[in-house]
Design an enzyme around this catalytic site. Structure first.
Site, PDB file in Angstrom:
ATOM      1  CG  HIS A  42      -0.104   0.253   2.503  1.00  0.00           C
ATOM      2  ND1 HIS A  42       0.578  -0.769   3.145  1.00  0.00           N
ATOM      3  CD2 HIS A  42       0.155   1.385   3.197  1.00  0.00           C
ATOM      4  CE1 HIS A  42       1.207  -0.261   4.193  1.00  0.00           C
ATOM      5  NE2 HIS A  42       0.972   1.041   4.246  1.00  0.00           N
ATOM      6  CG  HIS A 127       7.508   4.646   0.521  1.00  0.00           C
ATOM      7  ND1 HIS A 127       7.300   5.762   1.315  1.00  0.00           N
ATOM      8  CD2 HIS A 127       7.587   3.596   1.367  1.00  0.00           C
ATOM      9  CE1 HIS A 127       7.279   5.396   2.573  1.00  0.00           C
ATOM     10  NE2 HIS A 127       7.433   4.083   2.645  1.00  0.00           N
TER      11      HIS A 127
END
Length: 182
Positions: A42, A127
């Site tokens: 995620h 990220h």
């Protein structure tokens, strides 16, 4: 003890497939203590930590009243890291830091401040964490190569985000408990 939560964007199934392959290749040269389950991949929008049910309910009710940015497409990749290049403490997939994502983050942050969730001082670095807590090995990013799977960039459509509850003793660890459509 109160449950711990965060808001995030779940990696799409095709992104999970590519990043699972990155993990497989990475595991040949590095031995991390923690590998992110592909189901848990995620982009974190906001980490909340511990929170009472009462505060979480009020926060969610406020978020449900809001208009969100329209859906958008993000670029995921190339690979990156936190720490030192040769032995990074975190190995990750970079995520394009574009205006709709920043607007989404800002909106979640501003609303959270009303309920005691402070905005982070550090700059937002979107990220997807693949592995963390390096034990041994040398990063493939530190080796010279003309072409690498870790240089690949993929597209991912974002049309919703979630509130996730963290279950530290389970795998996968993150349970989507509330969905917000864009």
């Amino acid at each position: 003890m109160s449950a711990h939560y965060f808001f995030g964007i779940k990696a799409s199934s095709h992104i999970q497939k590519y990043l699972k392959e990155w993990q497989r290749i990475l595991s040949k040269s590095m031995d991390y203590k923690v590998w992110t389950d592909p189901e848990d991949l995620h982009i974190t929008i906001k980490f909340l930590g511990g929170c009472s049910d009462e505060i979480m309910k009020a926060y969610l009710n406020e978020l449900k009243k809001q208009d969100w940015p329209e859906s958008f497409t993000l670029k995921v990749g190339p690979a990156g890291y936190f720490g030192q290049l040769v032995k990074p403490r975190v190995f990750l997939a970079e995520v394009e830091n574009i205006t709709p994502l920043l607007m989404l983050k800002d909106q979640v942050d501003r609303t959270g401040e009303k309920f005691g969730f402070k905005k982070e001082n550090r700059k937002f670095h979107p990220h997807i964490t693949l592995a963390k807590k390096n034990a041994e090995g040398d990063s493939p990013l530190s080796k010279e190569a003309n072409s690498s799977v870790f240089d690949e960039v993929y597209s991912m459509r974002v049309d919703h985000f979630y509130l996730f509850r963290i279950h530290p003793d389970q795998n996968p660890k993150y349970e989507a408990v509330e969905k917000f459509d864009l």
